[in-house]
Scaffold this active site. Structure first.
Site, PDB file in Angstrom:
ATOM      1  CG  PHE A  60     -16.745   0.798 -15.035  1.00 42.15           C
ATOM      2  CD1 PHE A  60     -15.355   0.769 -15.021  1.00 42.15           C
ATOM      3  CD2 PHE A  60     -17.385   2.026 -15.143  1.00 42.15           C
ATOM      4  CE1 PHE A  60     -14.622   1.949 -15.095  1.00 42.15           C
ATOM      5  CE2 PHE A  60     -16.664   3.192 -15.225  1.00 42.15           C
ATOM      6  CZ  PHE A  60     -15.272   3.161 -15.214  1.00 42.15           C
ATOM      7  CD1 TRP A  63     -24.331  -5.429 -20.413  1.00 44.30           C
ATOM      8  CD2 TRP A  63     -26.190  -5.285 -19.197  1.00 44.30           C
ATOM      9  NE1 TRP A  63     -24.801  -4.156 -20.560  1.00 44.30           N
ATOM     10  CE2 TRP A  63     -25.949  -4.029 -19.825  1.00 44.30           C
ATOM     11  CE3 TRP A  63     -27.294  -5.408 -18.392  1.00 44.30           C
ATOM     12  CZ2 TRP A  63     -26.790  -2.927 -19.663  1.00 44.30           C
ATOM     13  CZ3 TRP A  63     -28.126  -4.307 -18.233  1.00 44.30           C
ATOM     14  CH2 TRP A  63     -27.875  -3.097 -18.850  1.00 44.30           C
ATOM     15  CG  HIS A  71     -41.433 -25.520 -23.812  1.00 40.36           C
ATOM     16  ND1 HIS A  71     -42.064 -26.163 -22.760  1.00 40.36           N
ATOM     17  CD2 HIS A  71     -42.242 -24.481 -24.150  1.00 40.36           C
ATOM     18  CE1 HIS A  71     -43.203 -25.547 -22.494  1.00 40.36           C
ATOM     19  NE2 HIS A  71     -43.333 -24.524 -23.322  1.00 40.36           N
ATOM     20  CG  HIS A  75     -38.057 -27.415 -20.952  1.00 41.85           C
ATOM     21  ND1 HIS A  75     -37.220 -28.211 -21.696  1.00 41.85           N
ATOM     22  CD2 HIS A  75     -39.324 -27.803 -21.293  1.00 41.85           C
ATOM     23  CE1 HIS A  75     -37.926 -29.036 -22.445  1.00 41.85           C
ATOM     24  NE2 HIS A  75     -39.217 -28.811 -22.205  1.00 41.85           N
ATOM     25  CG  ASP A  77     -43.214 -29.154 -20.632  1.00 42.17           C
ATOM     26  OD1 ASP A  77     -42.392 -28.302 -21.022  1.00 42.17           O
ATOM     27  OD2 ASP A  77     -43.262 -30.317 -21.086  1.00 42.17           O
ATOM     28  CG  HIS A  81     -46.129 -27.030 -23.445  1.00 41.18           C
ATOM     29  ND1 HIS A  81     -45.692 -26.347 -24.546  1.00 41.18           N
ATOM     30  CD2 HIS A  81     -45.528 -28.256 -23.501  1.00 41.18           C
ATOM     31  CE1 HIS A  81     -44.863 -27.106 -25.239  1.00 41.18           C
ATOM     32  NE2 HIS A  81     -44.758 -28.272 -24.641  1.00 41.18           N
TER      33      HIS A  81
END
Length: 260
Positions: A60, A63, A71, A75, A77, A81
């Site tokens: 059902f 996923w 990164h 994205h 930082d 980092h």
């Protein structure tokens, strides 16, 4: 304050306040940074693995589970980092105050310059010329450089734009980052694969947008899109990383709020 929130809500519902998506698509074709072997290991390509898709593994639901670097794609930082920011308190994605993920944004348009020269470098004089036209950069705000480089984001070759001499992409000079830090900004971002220019490895210090911004406990945004839809001033940037434990960064869904 409640009136301000009510006006924002009304503006969002009426369309007077628009939401602009500054995020590139994230998937197996997303370009990732390739470092020369002497610099160390590279981040992997994005991989998407199916857990179930309305089948015997889950009749059902659908996923997936993901493999990707912190990164990757559009994205954020965090200060940890970079080695210069590793000792700051509150320097990881799970410890940064959430108030810092929402701030005013300044957009410096240097798209014509970058189109003429992919190695274009933003200078202090160029920033001051922008301020003379649009107003001073305020403390606590983001500064983003528009180059329209995001239009190259469909393929690694065009986005990294590398040859035998290395990558060719625009970014800031050392002095530009030092000047922006003197203004008290909260972070620096651009449309290229990282926050530095392709030539930044040869600067002093190397990679100043990383080295100096994170040394000052500030933030970075990379692989942004659609900065051509933002005004020079007046927008609000929302860039919230995932709350990864001890995270050095995170893909984000970067959004901007602008007046209609």
């Amino acid at each position: 304050m409640s009136d301000a929130i009510a006006k924002l809500a009304t503006g969002l519902l009426s369309g007077a306040v628009k939401v602009v998506d500054l995020t590139a698509p994230l998937g197996p074709e997303t370009p990732v940074l390739y470092l020369p072997p002497q610099f160390g290991k590279n981040t992997p390509q994005v991989k998407v693995h199916t857990i179930s898709a309305y089948d015997q593994d889950g009749p059902f639901w659908a996923w997936n589970w993901l493999e990707l670097g912190e990164h990757t794609g559009t994205h954020f930082d965090a200060p940890c980092h970079w080695i210069t920011g590793k000792d700051h308190p509150g320097n990881t994605t799970d410890t940064i105050p959430p108030q810092n993920f929402v701030a005013p944004v300044n957009v410096i348009d240097r798209s014509k310059e970058a189109d003429a020269d992919p190695d274009y470098l933003l200078t202090v004089d160029s920033i001051k010329a922008w301020e003379a036209e649009h107003g001073e950069i305020g403390a606590g705000s983001w500064v983003l450089m528009r180059t329209d480089w995001y239009k190259r984001n469909g393929a690694t070759d065009t986005f990294l734009n590398a040859d035998e001499n290395g990558p060719h992409s625009p970014g800031p000079t050392v002095e530009a980052i030092e000047y922006l830090l003197s203004k008290g900004i909260i972070g620096w971002g651009q449309e290229t694969i990282g926050t530095d220019a392709g030539s930044a490895g040869g600067m002093n210090p190397p990679f100043p947008a990383h080295n100096l911004m994170h040394k000052a406990n500030k933030y970075g945004l990379a692989s942004l899109s659609n900065l051509d839809q933002l005004p020079a001033k007046g927008a609000i940037l929302i860039a919230a990383p995932l709350k990864l434990v001890k995270g050095t960064g995170s893909p984000v869904r970067a959004l901007a709020l602008i007046g209609g």
